[in-house]
Design an enzyme around this catalytic site. Sequence first.
Site, PDB file in Angstrom:
ATOM      1  N   ASP A 158       0.828  -1.198   0.000  1.00  0.00           N
ATOM      2  CA  ASP A 158       0.000   0.000   0.000  1.00  0.00           C
ATOM      3  C   ASP A 158       0.866   1.253   0.000  1.00  0.00           C
ATOM      4  O   ASP A 158       1.961   1.262   0.565  1.00  0.00           O
ATOM      5  CB  ASP A 158      -0.920   0.029   1.231  1.00  0.00           C
ATOM      6  N   SER A 159       0.378   2.293  -0.661  1.00  0.00           N
ATOM      7  CA  SER A 159       1.012   3.616  -0.670  1.00  0.00           C
ATOM      8  C   SER A 159       2.464   3.518  -1.132  1.00  0.00           C
ATOM      9  O   SER A 159       2.731   3.016  -2.222  1.00  0.00           O
ATOM     10  CB  SER A 159       0.895   4.242   0.720  1.00  0.00           C
ATOM     11  N   ALA A 160       3.418   3.972  -0.306  1.00  0.00           N
ATOM     12  CA  ALA A 160       4.830   3.848  -0.677  1.00  0.00           C
ATOM     13  C   ALA A 160       5.221   2.383  -0.821  1.00  0.00           C
ATOM     14  O   ALA A 160       6.056   2.022  -1.664  1.00  0.00           O
ATOM     15  CB  ALA A 160       5.719   4.537   0.361  1.00  0.00           C
TER      16      ALA A 160
END
Length: 311
Positions: A158-160
């Site tokens: 998720d995300s980074a």
Amino acid sequence: MTAPLVRGSWQARTVRQVSALTARRLAAAAPVNACTLPLARMLIDQALRTVAPPLSGTTVEQVRDGRITGEWVRGPRTGRTDAAVLYVHGGGFVAGSAAGYRGVAARLSTATGLPVFAVDYRLAPEHPYPAAPQDIDHAFRWLTGRGHAPGRILVAGDSAGGFLAADFVITRARTGLPAPGGVVLFSPMADLSLEVATGYEGARACGLLSAGLSRRAVTHFTPDPYQLLPARGLQLPPALIHAGDTEFFGGDAVALAERWTATGAVCDLQVWPDQIHAFPVLPLLIPESRLAYRSAARFAAAVLTPTAAAV
């Protein structure tokens, strides 16, 4: 691109609106440096444990094996051993941990029926690029060395962590190595220069992230921000991407999905209305997160079949 719902739940809208007035303002004003990061990391992990506690019956096996650090997480009623998930947590390259994401890993494990190995990659600024990508590559090789064929591993993040997971898969394809069975990404970053994010209309409605905060975190990771740009014809595995239409990196998810399919690979992009960034990691707050895990489970069942690549 699919839209699972016409409108988000009242819980999702409330979380985004309240967060915009509190968490986003505080995060935007906070410096990201050696003095603030220890406290920020602790607070982020504690917040994740609160909104995504491990499910009752979850088992955890911590791993410290040479260069590999992380933990095996098995949700309740998870007994499969024929495949596995490699999970790469978010946190802007500077925060997050396997322990903090234990509840997320437990839900993904329960949904898919698979054990999840959450890798504790090294964080910036103490360990800038390429430390994190190296750790993820080592974790994948570690899994294959323990009997999990590449095609029987699902890479998720998720995300980074979504950026790092996708970057790993693209890099592996460029070098001609066997691909994992599939990729599941929640609100992935795709352009570290933030040009895509800042040009996305929905970014202004984000209840959590801002350009300033994201840029400070990315700068600690690398002074040379780059984009995920898989070349046409690159042999990529199938991908599933979840994102919100009112989050800072929603444009990144759309761009990455377009780039993924442009190579000739399959990518299912699901854009959810009224969602905060990385909403699947907030299961106690946002009911749509459960639907996202079910979608990931269907995807895993489709790509991790007995006939999936075993080399």
